[in-house]
Motif scaffolding. Sequence first.
Motif, PDB file in Angstrom:
ATOM      1  N   UNK A 177       0.786  -1.225   0.000  1.00 57.82           N
ATOM      2  CA  UNK A 177       0.000   0.000   0.000  1.00 57.82           C
ATOM      3  C   UNK A 177       0.825   1.287   0.000  1.00 57.82           C
ATOM      4  N   UNK A 178       2.000   1.289   0.625  1.00 58.34           N
ATOM      5  CA  UNK A 178       2.727   2.537   0.838  1.00 58.34           C
ATOM      6  C   UNK A 178       3.786   2.845  -0.214  1.00 58.34           C
ATOM      7  N   UNK A 179       4.236   1.856  -0.960  1.00 54.81           N
ATOM      8  CA  UNK A 179       5.150   2.128  -2.064  1.00 54.81           C
ATOM      9  C   UNK A 179       4.308   2.590  -3.253  1.00 54.81           C
ATOM     10  N   UNK A 180       4.616   3.737  -3.824  1.00 51.96           N
ATOM     11  CA  UNK A 180       3.774   4.247  -4.919  1.00 51.96           C
ATOM     12  C   UNK A 180       3.856   3.375  -6.162  1.00 51.96           C
ATOM     13  N   UNK A 181       2.761   3.361  -6.906  1.00 56.80           N
ATOM     14  CA  UNK A 181       2.726   2.602  -8.156  1.00 56.80           C
ATOM     15  C   UNK A 181       3.633   3.239  -9.201  1.00 56.80           C
ATOM     16  N   UNK A 182       3.469   4.529  -9.415  1.00 55.13           N
ATOM     17  CA  UNK A 182       4.211   5.226 -10.460  1.00 55.13           C
ATOM     18  C   UNK A 182       5.522   5.792  -9.935  1.00 55.13           C
ATOM     19  N   UNK A 183       6.494   5.873 -10.826  1.00 52.93           N
ATOM     20  CA  UNK A 183       7.771   6.499 -10.534  1.00 52.93           C
ATOM     21  C   UNK A 183       7.701   7.945 -10.997  1.00 52.93           C
ATOM     22  N   UNK A 184       8.124   8.845 -10.137  1.00 49.18           N
ATOM     23  CA  UNK A 184       8.147  10.259 -10.508  1.00 49.18           C
ATOM     24  C   UNK A 184       9.031  10.455 -11.725  1.00 49.18           C
ATOM     25  N   UNK A 207      11.534  11.008 -22.906  1.00 42.72           N
ATOM     26  CA  UNK A 207      10.383  11.767 -22.411  1.00 42.72           C
ATOM     27  C   UNK A 207       9.086  10.978 -22.521  1.00 42.72           C
ATOM     28  N   UNK A 208       8.923  10.233 -23.628  1.00 43.41           N
ATOM     29  CA  UNK A 208       7.680   9.509 -23.811  1.00 43.41           C
ATOM     30  C   UNK A 208       7.609   8.234 -22.982  1.00 43.41           C
ATOM     31  N   UNK A 209       8.674   7.966 -22.232  1.00 44.06           N
ATOM     32  CA  UNK A 209       8.669   6.767 -21.388  1.00 44.06           C
ATOM     33  C   UNK A 209       8.448   7.101 -19.913  1.00 44.06           C
ATOM     34  N   UNK A 210       8.429   8.387 -19.568  1.00 46.97           N
ATOM     35  CA  UNK A 210       8.223   8.751 -18.172  1.00 46.97           C
ATOM     36  C   UNK A 210       6.891   8.216 -17.650  1.00 46.97           C
ATOM     37  N   UNK A 211       5.886   8.192 -18.517  1.00 46.31           N
ATOM     38  CA  UNK A 211       4.573   7.712 -18.104  1.00 46.31           C
ATOM     39  C   UNK A 211       4.519   6.193 -18.016  1.00 46.31           C
ATOM     40  N   UNK A 212       5.596   5.526 -18.400  1.00 49.09           N
ATOM     41  CA  UNK A 212       5.628   4.072 -18.411  1.00 49.09           C
ATOM     42  C   UNK A 212       6.637   3.531 -17.413  1.00 49.09           C
ATOM     43  N   UNK A 213       6.912   4.267 -16.351  1.00 53.09           N
ATOM     44  CA  UNK A 213       7.841   3.810 -15.321  1.00 53.09           C
ATOM     45  C   UNK A 213       7.082   3.509 -14.037  1.00 53.09           C
ATOM     46  N   UNK A 214       7.257   2.292 -13.548  1.00 54.22           N
ATOM     47  CA  UNK A 214       6.529   1.829 -12.374  1.00 54.22           C
ATOM     48  C   UNK A 214       7.492   1.206 -11.366  1.00 54.22           C
ATOM     49  N   UNK A 215       7.088   1.237 -10.116  1.00 58.35           N
ATOM     50  CA  UNK A 215       7.830   0.515  -9.082  1.00 58.35           C
ATOM     51  C   UNK A 215       7.429  -0.947  -9.099  1.00 58.35           C
ATOM     52  N   UNK A 216       8.406  -1.826  -9.079  1.00 59.10           N
ATOM     53  CA  UNK A 216       8.165  -3.266  -8.982  1.00 59.10           C
ATOM     54  C   UNK A 216       8.808  -3.782  -7.706  1.00 59.10           C
ATOM     55  N   UNK A 217       8.070  -4.587  -6.969  1.00 57.32           N
ATOM     56  CA  UNK A 217       8.601  -5.254  -5.784  1.00 57.32           C
ATOM     57  C   UNK A 217       8.982  -6.673  -6.175  1.00 57.32           C
ATOM     58  N   UNK A 218      10.254  -7.003  -6.062  1.00 63.65           N
ATOM     59  CA  UNK A 218      10.724  -8.334  -6.421  1.00 63.65           C
ATOM     60  C   UNK A 218      10.415  -9.302  -5.273  1.00 63.65           C
ATOM     61  N   UNK A 219       9.680 -10.351  -5.590  1.00 62.33           N
ATOM     62  CA  UNK A 219       9.363 -11.377  -4.609  1.00 62.33           C
ATOM     63  C   UNK A 219      10.225 -12.630  -4.792  1.00 62.33           C
ATOM     64  N   UNK A 252      12.725   0.104 -10.661  1.00 63.55           N
ATOM     65  CA  UNK A 252      11.918   0.824 -11.632  1.00 63.55           C
ATOM     66  C   UNK A 252      11.861  -0.007 -12.912  1.00 63.55           C
ATOM     67  N   UNK A 253      10.664  -0.230 -13.427  1.00 60.98           N
ATOM     68  CA  UNK A 253      10.516  -1.046 -14.628  1.00 60.98           C
ATOM     69  C   UNK A 253       9.717  -0.317 -15.703  1.00 60.98           C
ATOM     70  N   UNK A 254      10.009  -0.693 -16.947  1.00 63.03           N
ATOM     71  CA  UNK A 254       9.204  -0.283 -18.098  1.00 63.03           C
ATOM     72  C   UNK A 254       8.273  -1.437 -18.442  1.00 63.03           C
ATOM     73  N   UNK A 255       7.009  -1.138 -18.628  1.00 63.47           N
ATOM     74  CA  UNK A 255       6.038  -2.157 -19.003  1.00 63.47           C
ATOM     75  C   UNK A 255       6.092  -2.370 -20.519  1.00 63.47           C
TER      76      UNK A 255
END
Length: 353
Positions: free
Chosen positions: A64-71, A85-97, A185-188
């Motif tokens: 819940x507390x780690x944000x989905x999107x990367x600034x 620039x066009x990839x900023x909207x495609x950066x997400x935090x991933x938690x490795x399990x 940080x991952x690109x989808x």
Amino acid sequence: MSALLRLLRTGAPAAACLRLGTSAGTGSRRAMALYHTEERGQPCSQNYRLFFKNVTGHYISPFHDIPLKVNSKEENGIPMKKARNDEYENLFNMIVEIPRWTNAKMEIATKEPMNPIKQYVKDGKLRYVANIFPYKGYIWNYGTLPQTWEDPHEKDKSTNCFGDNDPIDVCEIGSKILSCGEVIHVKILGILALIDEGETDWKLIAINVNDPEASKFHDIDDVKKFKPGYLEATLNWFRLYKVPDGKPENQFAFNGEFKNKAFALEVIKSTHQCWKALLMKKCNGGAINCTNVQISDSPFRCTQEEARSLVELVSYSPNKESNEEGIVYFDSLRVTCINLFVYSSGSLKIKIK
């Protein structure tokens, strides 16, 4: 290997460097850029938990507390690696399990306070996935996107199946073997719709933005181009991985077709909205634990002191016995599920399963 030999010569205590996802000599906490992890209990046991702390040292929920999107420029004051620039909207935090090539099914404990990572237990036993020839364990770094939830009461319009009651899963295809509890940080790049026992279980395909080859990958077709056979292997793995447990082959929506980045981003958006409804108590979350410390308008928000108290309820049991199982990292050597026997003479014997 040299570190292992030094350990054997000196008779150093085994517990000092045997920790899941840690390096020799680092103890039970592993520092990352923005988040820390703290172990409680014994690795490869049912009481093992990996809790998360933020950069200020306070306990948080990774769910819940780690944000989905990367600034787009920085996160918590730490500059990001440059991206188009066009990839900023495609950066997400991933938690490795689950690190690549390992078998232990580690997962965020969605029903426990503060949602630590633990090993999945089924029928009273720790779960390990079988090796499906020619693969060894999980064939990607496997994990999840925070602040997403596949609602088991909401039918997915594209698959016509309800959600699986978990955060959305991610298969990270980069070249580096990551560690349990890392936040990257991952690109989808795309997505696969697994239908697991009648439930929609989305599998995102992504790549670590800091991977040496990340600049080549922008969409699912790039995976086909630069990693030929990887998507076919992924489909085959998900189809068969439960067969050794006596279950039938898994099925897929869209005849097993991988959907592109645009489709995947819409699925992420939808699961994020479901998570928001969950955290705002606008839907029935059932046994899902929504305790958090950073979602200001959530009725489940708790104080930092309350979060610490919840964590302290989990018993911490340092190794006091002569047998311990875990994962060891010595330089570039990685040995999985080692049995250690420390005899009264101080000698150390290692048996590899």
